[in-house]
Scaffold this motif. Structure first.
Motif, PDB file in Angstrom:
ATOM      1  N   ASP A 161       0.790  -1.240   0.037  1.00 27.02           N
ATOM      2  CA  ASP A 161       0.019  -0.029  -0.041  1.00 27.02           C
ATOM      3  C   ASP A 161       0.973   1.189   0.033  1.00 27.02           C
ATOM      4  O   ASP A 161       1.244   1.808   1.162  1.00 27.02           O
ATOM      5  N   ARG A 162       1.342   1.540  -1.137  1.00 26.64           N
ATOM      6  CA  ARG A 162       2.393   2.692  -1.133  1.00 26.64           C
ATOM      7  C   ARG A 162       1.699   3.967  -0.681  1.00 26.64           C
ATOM      8  O   ARG A 162       2.457   5.039  -0.315  1.00 26.64           O
ATOM      9  N   SER A 163       0.410   4.482  -1.128  1.00 29.68           N
ATOM     10  CA  SER A 163      -0.037   5.536  -0.593  1.00 29.68           C
ATOM     11  C   SER A 163      -0.103   5.633   1.261  1.00 29.68           C
ATOM     12  O   SER A 163       0.257   6.531   1.745  1.00 29.68           O
ATOM     13  N   ALA A 164      -0.387   4.628   1.801  1.00 29.49           N
ATOM     14  CA  ALA A 164      -0.379   4.365   3.097  1.00 29.49           C
ATOM     15  C   ALA A 164       1.238   4.433   3.770  1.00 29.49           C
ATOM     16  O   ALA A 164       1.475   5.086   4.784  1.00 29.49           O
ATOM     17  N   GLU A 165       2.054   3.990   3.101  1.00 33.38           N
ATOM     18  CA  GLU A 165       3.477   3.757   3.268  1.00 33.38           C
ATOM     19  C   GLU A 165       4.140   5.206   3.174  1.00 33.38           C
ATOM     20  O   GLU A 165       4.619   5.673   4.393  1.00 33.38           O
ATOM     21  N   THR A 166       3.778   6.005   2.243  1.00 38.10           N
ATOM     22  CA  THR A 166       4.318   7.410   1.991  1.00 38.10           C
ATOM     23  C   THR A 166       3.572   8.241   3.082  1.00 38.10           C
ATOM     24  O   THR A 166       4.371   8.978   3.654  1.00 38.10           O
ATOM     25  N   ASP A 167       2.212   8.126   3.413  1.00 40.75           N
ATOM     26  CA  ASP A 167       1.620   8.919   4.516  1.00 40.75           C
ATOM     27  C   ASP A 167       2.453   8.602   5.805  1.00 40.75           C
ATOM     28  O   ASP A 167       2.816   9.582   6.539  1.00 40.75           O
ATOM     29  N   ALA A 168       2.476   7.428   6.200  1.00 43.28           N
ATOM     30  CA  ALA A 168       3.372   7.115   7.470  1.00 43.28           C
ATOM     31  C   ALA A 168       4.846   7.831   7.276  1.00 43.28           C
ATOM     32  O   ALA A 168       5.438   8.050   8.413  1.00 43.28           O
ATOM     33  N   ARG A 169       5.492   7.535   6.478  1.00 40.29           N
ATOM     34  CA  ARG A 169       6.864   8.249   6.252  1.00 40.29           C
ATOM     35  C   ARG A 169       6.898   9.442   6.544  1.00 40.29           C
ATOM     36  O   ARG A 169       7.689  10.472   7.231  1.00 40.29           O
ATOM     37  N   VAL A 170       5.815  10.354   5.768  1.00 43.49           N
ATOM     38  CA  VAL A 170       5.659  11.585   5.647  1.00 43.49           C
ATOM     39  C   VAL A 170       5.523  12.082   7.480  1.00 43.49           C
ATOM     40  O   VAL A 170       6.217  12.742   7.973  1.00 43.49           O
ATOM     41  N   ARG A 171       4.501  11.170   8.058  1.00 42.94           N
ATOM     42  CA  ARG A 171       4.287  11.621   9.520  1.00 42.94           C
ATOM     43  C   ARG A 171       5.552  11.402  10.268  1.00 42.94           C
ATOM     44  O   ARG A 171       5.834  12.070  11.349  1.00 42.94           O
ATOM     45  N   LEU A 172       6.253  10.261   9.953  1.00 47.29           N
ATOM     46  CA  LEU A 172       7.588   9.963  10.814  1.00 47.29           C
ATOM     47  C   LEU A 172       8.517  11.084  10.662  1.00 47.29           C
ATOM     48  O   LEU A 172       8.956  11.388  11.488  1.00 47.29           O
ATOM     49  N   ARG A 173       8.700  11.605   9.449  1.00 51.01           N
ATOM     50  CA  ARG A 173       9.729  12.746   9.030  1.00 51.01           C
ATOM     51  C   ARG A 173       9.284  13.974   9.982  1.00 51.01           C
ATOM     52  O   ARG A 173       9.994  14.433  10.601  1.00 51.01           O
ATOM     53  N   ARG A 174       7.965  14.235   9.961  1.00 47.01           N
ATOM     54  CA  ARG A 174       7.494  15.535  10.741  1.00 47.01           C
ATOM     55  C   ARG A 174       7.754  15.243  12.122  1.00 47.01           C
ATOM     56  O   ARG A 174       7.918  16.130  12.727  1.00 47.01           O
ATOM     57  N   HIS A 175       7.496  14.276  12.439  1.00 45.65           N
ATOM     58  CA  HIS A 175       7.531  13.978  14.071  1.00 45.65           C
ATOM     59  C   HIS A 175       8.990  14.040  14.475  1.00 45.65           C
ATOM     60  O   HIS A 175       9.206  14.778  15.398  1.00 45.65           O
ATOM     61  N   ALA A 176       9.974  13.422  13.787  1.00 49.33           N
ATOM     62  CA  ALA A 176      11.146  13.308  14.002  1.00 49.33           C
ATOM     63  C   ALA A 176      11.837  14.655  14.001  1.00 49.33           C
ATOM     64  O   ALA A 176      12.470  15.265  14.863  1.00 49.33           O
ATOM     65  N   ARG A 177      11.516  15.725  12.999  1.00 46.99           N
ATOM     66  CA  ARG A 177      11.824  17.181  13.032  1.00 46.99           C
ATOM     67  C   ARG A 177      11.045  17.921  14.374  1.00 46.99           C
ATOM     68  O   ARG A 177      12.002  18.635  14.724  1.00 46.99           O
ATOM     69  N   ALA A 178      10.030  17.557  14.426  1.00 47.06           N
ATOM     70  CA  ALA A 178       9.437  18.600  15.476  1.00 47.06           C
ATOM     71  C   ALA A 178       9.672  17.914  16.916  1.00 47.06           C
ATOM     72  O   ALA A 178      10.111  18.695  17.799  1.00 47.06           O
ATOM     73  N   GLU A 179       9.920  16.426  17.088  1.00 46.57           N
ATOM     74  CA  GLU A 179      10.005  16.141  18.649  1.00 46.57           C
ATOM     75  C   GLU A 179      11.547  15.791  18.965  1.00 46.57           C
ATOM     76  O   GLU A 179      11.974  15.816  19.849  1.00 46.57           O
ATOM     77  N   HIS A 180      12.232  15.501  17.806  1.00 44.96           N
ATOM     78  CA  HIS A 180      13.786  15.092  17.997  1.00 44.96           C
ATOM     79  C   HIS A 180      14.689  16.189  17.396  1.00 44.96           C
ATOM     80  O   HIS A 180      16.006  15.936  17.656  1.00 44.96           O
ATOM     81  N   GLY A 181      14.119  17.114  16.760  1.00 47.79           N
ATOM     82  CA  GLY A 181      14.931  18.181  16.208  1.00 47.79           C
ATOM     83  C   GLY A 181      15.928  17.715  15.149  1.00 47.79           C
ATOM     84  O   GLY A 181      17.211  18.088  15.180  1.00 47.79           O
TER      85      GLY A 181
END
Length: 59
Positions: A32-52
């Motif tokens: 499910d490439r759409s769901a995979e991409t969405d999860a990767r985007v959420r992970l990148r945003r989280h890492a940027r916001a919470e872990h700097g």
């Protein structure tokens, strides 16, 4: 400790990172490439916001 080992340790200890990685892996298993991409985007945003930090592409 190298930066990469430290980053992996932080990701394993963070419940949000672990959950998002689980979503990425599940979507990849299901092709499910759409769901995979969405999860990767959420992970990148989280890492940027919470872990700097930015995750290296293709994340």
């Amino acid at each position: 400790m190298s930066d990469m080992k430290r980053d992996v340790k932080v990701a394993r200890e963070c419940s949000v990172c672990a959950t998002l990685m689980g979503l990425v892996e599940k979507a990849a298993r299901e092709y499910d490439r759409s769901a995979e991409t969405d999860a990767r985007v959420r992970l990148r945003r989280h890492a940027r916001a919470e872990h700097g930090q930015e995750l290296p592409l293709p994340w």
